[in-house]
Design a protein around this motif. Structure first.
Motif, PDB file in Angstrom:
ATOM      1  N   THR A 191       4.449  33.424 -50.268  1.00  0.00           N
ATOM      2  CA  THR A 191       4.036  32.336 -51.139  1.00  0.00           C
ATOM      3  C   THR A 191       2.538  32.143 -50.844  1.00  0.00           C
ATOM      4  OG1 THR A 191       4.073  30.852 -48.959  1.00  0.00           O
ATOM      5  CG2 THR A 191       5.988  31.205 -50.550  1.00  0.00           C
ATOM      6  N   PRO A 192       1.672  31.425 -51.271  1.00  0.00           N
ATOM      7  CA  PRO A 192       0.137  31.209 -51.376  1.00  0.00           C
ATOM      8  C   PRO A 192      -0.229  30.967 -49.845  1.00  0.00           C
ATOM      9  CG  PRO A 192       0.860  30.064 -53.315  1.00  0.00           C
ATOM     10  CD  PRO A 192       2.300  30.432 -52.786  1.00  0.00           C
ATOM     11  N   PHE A 240       0.046  32.158 -46.970  1.00  0.00           N
ATOM     12  CA  PHE A 240      -0.724  33.301 -46.260  1.00  0.00           C
ATOM     13  C   PHE A 240      -1.975  33.604 -46.775  1.00  0.00           C
ATOM     14  CE2 PHE A 240       4.038  34.073 -45.764  1.00  0.00           C
ATOM     15  CZ  PHE A 240       4.063  34.248 -44.320  1.00  0.00           C
ATOM     16  N   ASP A 241      -2.256  33.367 -48.058  1.00  0.00           N
ATOM     17  CA  ASP A 241      -3.534  33.285 -48.433  1.00  0.00           C
ATOM     18  C   ASP A 241      -4.382  32.229 -48.095  1.00  0.00           C
ATOM     19  OD1 ASP A 241      -2.820  35.711 -50.029  1.00  0.00           O
ATOM     20  OD2 ASP A 241      -2.226  34.532 -51.786  1.00  0.00           O
ATOM     21  N   ARG A 242      -4.024  31.075 -47.750  1.00  0.00           N
ATOM     22  CA  ARG A 242      -4.730  29.740 -47.562  1.00  0.00           C
ATOM     23  C   ARG A 242      -4.821  29.988 -45.824  1.00  0.00           C
ATOM     24  NH1 ARG A 242      -1.221  27.168 -51.319  1.00  0.00           N
ATOM     25  NH2 ARG A 242       0.150  26.300 -49.467  1.00  0.00           N
ATOM     26  N   ASN A 243      -4.052  30.780 -45.144  1.00  0.00           N
ATOM     27  CA  ASN A 243      -4.240  30.740 -43.926  1.00  0.00           C
ATOM     28  C   ASN A 243      -4.378  32.149 -43.518  1.00  0.00           C
ATOM     29  OD1 ASN A 243      -3.216  27.861 -42.744  1.00  0.00           O
ATOM     30  ND2 ASN A 243      -2.132  28.273 -44.543  1.00  0.00           N
ATOM     31  N   PRO A 244      -5.334  32.587 -43.361  1.00  0.00           N
ATOM     32  CA  PRO A 244      -5.661  34.052 -42.990  1.00  0.00           C
ATOM     33  C   PRO A 244      -5.338  34.423 -41.410  1.00  0.00           C
ATOM     34  CG  PRO A 244      -7.689  33.218 -44.114  1.00  0.00           C
ATOM     35  CD  PRO A 244      -6.659  32.259 -43.868  1.00  0.00           C
ATOM     36  N   GLY A 245      -4.655  35.491 -41.204  1.00  0.00           N
ATOM     37  CA  GLY A 245      -4.262  35.715 -39.757  1.00  0.00           C
ATOM     38  C   GLY A 245      -2.724  35.161 -39.455  1.00  0.00           C
ATOM     39  N   THR A 260      11.033  36.309 -52.538  1.00  0.00           N
ATOM     40  CA  THR A 260       9.932  35.556 -53.439  1.00  0.00           C
ATOM     41  C   THR A 260      10.287  34.219 -53.588  1.00  0.00           C
ATOM     42  OG1 THR A 260      11.275  35.761 -55.458  1.00  0.00           O
ATOM     43  CG2 THR A 260       9.678  37.836 -54.743  1.00  0.00           C
ATOM     44  N   PRO A 261       9.438  33.182 -54.031  1.00  0.00           N
ATOM     45  CA  PRO A 261       9.816  31.787 -54.013  1.00  0.00           C
ATOM     46  C   PRO A 261      10.992  31.688 -55.288  1.00  0.00           C
ATOM     47  CG  PRO A 261       7.245  32.071 -54.302  1.00  0.00           C
ATOM     48  CD  PRO A 261       8.171  33.561 -54.196  1.00  0.00           C
ATOM     49  N   GLU A 262      10.803  32.481 -56.128  1.00  0.00           N
ATOM     50  CA  GLU A 262      11.974  32.463 -57.134  1.00  0.00           C
ATOM     51  C   GLU A 262      13.529  32.688 -56.718  1.00  0.00           C
ATOM     52  OE1 GLU A 262       8.197  32.462 -58.796  1.00  0.00           O
ATOM     53  OE2 GLU A 262       9.321  33.997 -57.686  1.00  0.00           O
ATOM     54  N   LYS A 263      13.681  33.973 -55.857  1.00  0.00           N
ATOM     55  CA  LYS A 263      14.830  33.980 -54.976  1.00  0.00           C
ATOM     56  C   LYS A 263      15.020  32.739 -54.269  1.00  0.00           C
ATOM     57  CE  LYS A 263      15.694  38.400 -56.320  1.00  0.00           C
ATOM     58  NZ  LYS A 263      17.028  38.650 -56.963  1.00  0.00           N
ATOM     59  N   VAL A 264      14.307  32.257 -53.381  1.00  0.00           N
ATOM     60  CA  VAL A 264      14.381  31.140 -52.819  1.00  0.00           C
ATOM     61  C   VAL A 264      15.241  29.920 -53.602  1.00  0.00           C
ATOM     62  CG1 VAL A 264      13.954  29.387 -50.981  1.00  0.00           C
ATOM     63  CG2 VAL A 264      12.966  31.766 -50.889  1.00  0.00           C
TER      64      VAL A 264
END
Length: 281
Positions: free
Chosen positions: A199-200, A202-207, A223-227
Motif C-alpha cells: 500500500t502507499p 510504505f511510500d509515506r513512511n520511508p524506512g 495487494t489491496p485488491e486481494k485483501v
C-alpha cells in the motif's frame, strides 16, 4: 477461521449499505470498490477530500453506488455529524468496515507522546467512534456486521513499532470485547487480518519496511485488491476472524496458543534497538 474453512453463504451484498473508513486509498479504496462491484451501496469516509472523491467517482464510473464523506474520524463530533447525515439522508448501514489507521514504526524512545496519541486515535478510537455512532439503529433493526481490518502485529509484535503494535492490540481487544457486547443482538462483529500489504503506507513512511521482521517475508505480500476480496468473502460467509494469506491463516492459531517462540522470532529477525545488549534473548 482459515480461508480454506467453508461456511454457508448467508449474506447477500446486493442492496446492502456499507460504510468503509480509510477509503481514499489502499485497502479501504479497494474494499469499497469490491463491495460496490458485489452490489452494495458504499459510503466512503476518509480525512482527505480529493483522493476520496476520486475513488468514489471511479466506483460510480463502473456502475456502482458510492457516496464520499470527508471526516476526521479521530474527532467524535465529526463522526457524529457524519453519522447524522448518513442516517438522515441514506439509511442505516448494514456493514461497517473499520479500516482507517495510521502509525509509524518507532522504538519507545523515538516516539513523541503526541505521535503515540495519534497512533491510538487511528485505528482504535476511529473504530470505536464510528461503531458507536451507528450501533444504536443497527441494534434496533437487529442485523448488521462491524468488521475491523487489523495486522499481525496485534498477535506478534515486533521491535521498533511499540506505538503501532499497541494500537493494533487495542483494535483486537475492541473486536473481541464488542463481539461479547453485541452477542444476541443480531450484529456480527468480525475482523480481517492480512499479512504485509503493498500500500502507499510504505511510500509515506520511508524506512518502515526495513523494520518489518525478516520472518514476516515468509507469510507473503498481498495487494489491496486481494485483501478486499478476503473482506467480501468474510462478509458473505458471516466469518468471525479471517487471516490471510494461507500461511498466516495456518500459523495464527499457533501464535495465539504458543506466543513465545513467535515473539522470539520476530525479535531475532527484526530491527534491534541500538542499545540492545549483546547476547540478549
Amino acid at each position: 477461521m482459515t480461508l480454506n474453512q467453508k461456511r454457508t453463504i448467508t449474506m447477500k451484498l446486493t442492496g446492502k449499505l456499507a460504510v468503509v473508513t480509510g477509503a481514499s486509498s489502499g485497502i479501504g479504496a479497494a474494499t469499497a470498490a469490491a463491495l460496490a462491484a458485489a452490489g452494495a451501496e458504499v459510503i466512503l469516509v476518509a480525512r482527505t477530500p480529493g483522493p476520496l472523491t476520486k475513488t468514489a467517482e471511479l466506483i460510480r464510473s463502473r456502475g456502482g453506488q458510492a457516496h464520499d464523506f470527508p471526516a476526521d474520524l479521530t474527532s467524535y463530533s465529526e463522526v457524529k455529524d457524519l453519522a447524522d447525515q448518513v442516517l438522515g439522508d441514506i439509511g442505516v448501514p448494514d456493514i461497517i468496515v473499520n479500516n482507517a489507521g495510521a502509525g509509524r514504526f518507532l522504538f519507545l524512545d523515538e516516539t513523541d507522546p503526541e505521535d503515540a496519541v495519534q497512533m491510538m486515535a487511528a485505528p482504535y478510537f476511529a473504530a470505536f467512534f464510528v461503531s458507536r455512532a451507528f450501533v444504536a439503529p443497527m441494534i434496533a433493526r437487529g442485523s448488521g456486521n462491524i468488521l475491523q481490518i487489523n495486522t499481525p502485529a496485534a498477535t506478534v509484535p515486533w521491535p521498533g513499532a511499540v506505538g503501532y503494535a499497541s494500537a493494533r492490540y487495542a483494535v483486537r481487544g475492541f473486536t473481541e470485547s464488542l463481539r461479547q457486547d453485541l452477542r444476541g443482538t443480531g450484529i456480527r462483529v468480525s475482523s480481517v487480518t492480512p499479512a504485509k500489504v503493498d500500500t502507499p503506507y510504505f511510500d509515506r513512511n520511508p524506512g518502515a519496511e526495513d523494520r518489518i521482521p525478516r520472518i514476516e517475508k515468509l507469510l507473503g505480500t498481498m495487494t489491496p485488491e486481494k485483501v478486499a476480496d478476503v473482506v467480501v468473502s468474510a462478509l458473505r460467509r458471516d466469518a468471525d476472524d479471517v487471516h490471510a494469506p494461507w500461511r498466516w491463516a495456518a500459523l495464527h492459531p499457533i501464535a495465539r496458543a504458543i506466543p513465545r517462540p513467535f515473539h522470539w522470532l520476530a525479535w531475532h529477525t527484526g530491527t534491534k534497538h541500538p542499545r540492545t545488549v549483546a547476547g540478549a534473548a
